[in-house]
Design a protein around this motif. Structure first.
Motif, PDB file in Angstrom:
ATOM      1  N   SER A  48       0.837  -1.203   0.000  1.00 38.57           N
ATOM      2  CA  SER A  48       0.000   0.000   0.000  1.00 38.57           C
ATOM      3  C   SER A  48       0.870   1.251   0.000  1.00 38.57           C
ATOM      4  CB  SER A  48      -0.913  -0.017   1.236  1.00 38.57           C
ATOM      5  OG  SER A  48      -1.640   1.181   1.318  1.00 38.57           O
ATOM      6  N   LYS A  89      -0.217   4.309   0.588  1.00 33.65           N
ATOM      7  CA  LYS A  89      -0.715   5.365   1.490  1.00 33.65           C
ATOM      8  C   LYS A  89      -1.814   4.786   2.371  1.00 33.65           C
ATOM      9  CE  LYS A  89      -3.996   7.025  -2.054  1.00 33.65           C
ATOM     10  NZ  LYS A  89      -3.617   6.011  -3.055  1.00 33.65           N
ATOM     11  N   SER A  90      -2.282   5.575   3.288  1.00 33.14           N
ATOM     12  CA  SER A  90      -3.449   5.195   4.086  1.00 33.14           C
ATOM     13  C   SER A  90      -4.693   5.449   3.249  1.00 33.14           C
ATOM     14  CB  SER A  90      -3.505   6.019   5.384  1.00 33.14           C
ATOM     15  OG  SER A  90      -2.372   5.749   6.186  1.00 33.14           O
ATOM     16  N   ALA A  91      -5.481   4.392   3.045  1.00 23.99           N
ATOM     17  CA  ALA A  91      -6.653   4.516   2.170  1.00 23.99           C
ATOM     18  C   ALA A  91      -7.589   3.347   2.412  1.00 23.99           C
ATOM     19  CB  ALA A  91      -6.220   4.543   0.708  1.00 23.99           C
ATOM     20  N   ARG A  92      -8.783   3.431   1.819  1.00 25.62           N
ATOM     21  CA  ARG A  92      -9.696   2.302   1.836  1.00 25.62           C
ATOM     22  C   ARG A  92      -9.151   1.199   0.934  1.00 25.62           C
ATOM     23  NH1 ARG A  92     -15.696   3.160   2.388  1.00 25.62           N
ATOM     24  NH2 ARG A  92     -15.755   1.620   0.699  1.00 25.62           N
ATOM     25  N   GLN A 150     -10.459   1.315  -2.718  1.00 22.18           N
ATOM     26  CA  GLN A 150      -9.877   2.406  -3.494  1.00 22.18           C
ATOM     27  C   GLN A 150      -8.461   2.074  -3.945  1.00 22.18           C
ATOM     28  OE1 GLN A 150     -10.274   5.641  -0.706  1.00 22.18           O
ATOM     29  NE2 GLN A 150     -12.317   6.205  -1.456  1.00 22.18           N
ATOM     30  N   GLU A 151      -7.673   1.508  -3.045  1.00 23.50           N
ATOM     31  CA  GLU A 151      -6.288   1.179  -3.381  1.00 23.50           C
ATOM     32  C   GLU A 151      -6.220   0.062  -4.432  1.00 23.50           C
ATOM     33  OE1 GLU A 151      -2.033   1.828  -2.364  1.00 23.50           O
ATOM     34  OE2 GLU A 151      -3.897   2.963  -2.505  1.00 23.50           O
ATOM     35  N   ARG A 155     -14.650  -0.147  -9.443  1.00 21.64           N
ATOM     36  CA  ARG A 155     -14.914  -0.424  -8.024  1.00 21.64           C
ATOM     37  C   ARG A 155     -15.843  -1.633  -7.875  1.00 21.64           C
ATOM     38  NH1 ARG A 155     -14.265   4.421  -4.969  1.00 21.64           N
ATOM     39  NH2 ARG A 155     -15.230   3.435  -3.157  1.00 21.64           N
ATOM     40  N   ALA A 172      -9.591  -0.174   6.419  1.00 17.65           N
ATOM     41  CA  ALA A 172      -8.629   0.936   6.412  1.00 17.65           C
ATOM     42  C   ALA A 172      -7.201   0.405   6.302  1.00 17.65           C
ATOM     43  CB  ALA A 172      -8.787   1.771   7.671  1.00 17.65           C
TER      44      ALA A 172
END
Length: 326
Positions: free
Chosen positions: A6, A8-11, A14-15, A24, A49
């Protein structure tokens, strides 16, 4: 198995959609199917998360092939093809998608027989159909040949970057060029039909007169779609008491045996190529039946001159002053 870290911090959904370059909805199918792990633990919640540096693992599911009991024995003209897209001229009388009520081969069966199917990451083989045409409508359609192209083209359809112009023969000319912005929903008494329904899904079309025969019995009009509701052109025209020749479902009445089809044809398709980002324009030639019906009073050369793509696109370029129905 596919693994990545990953960024970044994301759902989670979404990633995954960003990394895999798929929709999606496809990502949601993967996650709910138990095919996605985070730090070696299966995660089935799309909104999970992620933290920066989490390891995401994806196991591709077994592909479930398209089930078909019918063989497509019709021909479909290919207007253009490359490694990403297939542009076709759909014939009249061909349904696009299978359904329990459809007891014959559809365009999906034809695509499968010709090898034009996508191996969806969601686990189901599917045809790369981006938009549909009614069974009685002929004309240009684009089909995606890979998942990335399907996602890109679907986004263009949603964002209105994909342009579509239709030609139709009507029983009456338009009073003047017009915009119809009226919501469309299921007809309360006839489930085969749609109609104008307050509070239903928004629907917007533009209509322009192109040619009218001297007796005004046959009128060639052009239509541009801003949305893509089922039977949208037919419903919107019926709402202003105009009917496409041959369209008995929406009010056309004639005792003449010469009306052999619904005279609606998807004529021009403009799109941005999903790989090159080049603007491309495709035209499905006007069917002979149109010339046969209108040609008794209007010369074929005049019809061709009046329906060149550049002229039609110019007509719809500025509709701000047109009559507006809502």
């Amino acid at each position: 198995m596919t693994e990545f870290i990953s960024s970044k911090s994301a759902r989670l959904d979404q990633e995954l959609a960003l990394y895999l370059k798929i929709s999606r909805n496809q990502v949601l199918s993967l996650i709910k199917g138990g095919n996605v792990s985070v730090n070696d633990k299966v995660v089935t919640k799309a909104g999970f998360a992620l933290n920066l540096g989490d390891k995401i693992s994806l196991i591709k599911p077994q592909i479930t092939p398209i089930q078909s009991e019918f063989k497509a024995e019709f021909d479909v003209e290919i207007l253009y093809e490359d490694s990403d897209i297939l542009v076709i001229n759909k014939p009249i009388g061909v349904t696009v998608h299978p359904a329990p009520s459809v007891k014959e081969a559809t365009l999906v069966e034809w695509l499968k027989q010709k090898g034009y199917t996508l191996s969806s990451l969601g686990g189901t083989e599917r045809a790369g159909i981006v938009h549909r045409l009614d069974k009685g409508t002929s004309g240009v359609m684009v089909v995606a040949k890979n998942n990335q192209a399907h996602t890109a083209l679907s986004q263009q359809l949603s964002s209105k970057d994909m342009g579509r112009i239709y030609l139709a023969l009507c029983d009456l000319p338009l009073k003047e060029n017009c915009i119809i912005d009226r919501p469309i929903g299921r007809h309360p008494q006839n489930r085969l039909k749609n109609t104008i329904v307050s509070g239903a899904k928004s629907a917007k079309s533009a209509f322009a007169n192109i040619l009218t025969t001297q007796n005004k019995r046959v009128n060639l009009i052009a239509a541009k779609l801003f949305t893509g509701r089922t039977h949208q052109i037919r419903v919107h025209l019926a709402s202003i008491n105009r009917h496409i020749l041959g369209d008995d479902l929406y009010g056309f009445k004639s005792n003449s045996d010469r009306i052999s089809r619904i005279f609606l044809h998807a004529y021009i398709l403009r799109l941005i190529h999903p790989r090159s980002n080049q603007i491309m324009e495709f035209k499905a030639p006007l069917p002979n039946e149109f010339y046969e019906l209108i040609g008794k009073e209007v010369n074929k050369e005049i019809v061709d001159e009046s329906t060149t793509p550049s002229i039609l696109c110019d007509i719809f370029r500025d509709s701000s002053y047109w009559m507006y129905y809502n």
